[in-house]
Design an enzyme around this catalytic site. Structure first.
Site, PDB file in Angstrom:
ATOM      1  CB  SER A  95      -0.973   0.013   1.189  1.00 19.59           C
ATOM      2  OG  SER A  95      -0.273   0.088   2.400  1.00 19.59           O
ATOM      3  CE  LYS A 138      -3.154   1.369   4.795  1.00 17.12           C
ATOM      4  NZ  LYS A 138      -3.034   0.923   3.407  1.00 17.12           N
TER       5      LYS A 138
END
Length: 188
Positions: A95, A138
């Site tokens: 990611s 996140k």
């Protein structure tokens, strides 16, 4: 244990990535620099194999699109060092590609990265931004760190429903399909 905060100023070669950890989300400053050398790539920061592959894909994409980015660099006369601090903490996962590519493009174009933009997403050799996991964690980490704009894959738009409304209202979201979508927001 203290969490990292957002950078205080725009800098060339420094992008803010968003990461998922077993104890929640975290922000990562991804630093790139270059020096005279022979075209070597030096990734450091206790990176796992997946992140090393992302770094290689990012550099390959940048090199193959150097003209489009107006990069005049001779890639075989410089080494590029990509570092993700907090070396004692193992880092891996698919990611951070967009943040690593942003740091490299910033370094080679000498365009600063906006310090209040955090990003997550994986990249392909064709510059596509791929869906990733851990969006809620996140985004909470980005909010806690003081970031104002989050760039994430278009295919993760659906994952915002898991984020508290108060947090969503405090952030601007940009949904990216390609690395160009990321760079439009991230680079000054």
């Amino acid at each position: 244990y203290t969490h990292q905060t957002a950078e205080k100023k725009d800098e060339v070669g420094v992008a803010t990535g968003l990461a998922w950890t077993p104890v929640g989300g975290e922000v990562l400053s991804i630093e790139a620099t270059k020096m005279p050398g022979k075209g070597k790539l030096m990734p450091t920061g206790q990176l796992g194999e997946v992140m090393r592959e992302s770094i290689n894909a990012a550099l390959s994409y940048v090199r193959s699109n150097a003209d489009r980015f107006e990069i005049k660099d001779d890639f075989y006369k410089h080494d590029i060092h990509l570092h993700i601090p907090s070396g004692a903490i193992p880092k891996d996962g698919p990611s951070a590609g967009v943040a690593m590519m942003t740091a490299i493009v910033s370094l080679l174009t000498k365009k600063a990265v906006s310090h209040n933009v955090g990003m997550t997403g994986e990249i392909t050799l064709r510059g596509k931004v791929l869906e990733i996991g851990g969006i809620k964690e996140k985004i909470l980490a980005a909010h806690r760190a003081g970031l104002k704009t989050i760039v994430m894959p278009e295919d993760n738009r659906k994952d915002l429903e898991d984020v508290p409304a108060k947090i969503k209202k405090s952030l601007k979201f940009v949904f990216a399909k390609t690395i160009d979508d990321v760079l439009k927001v991230a680079l000054k």
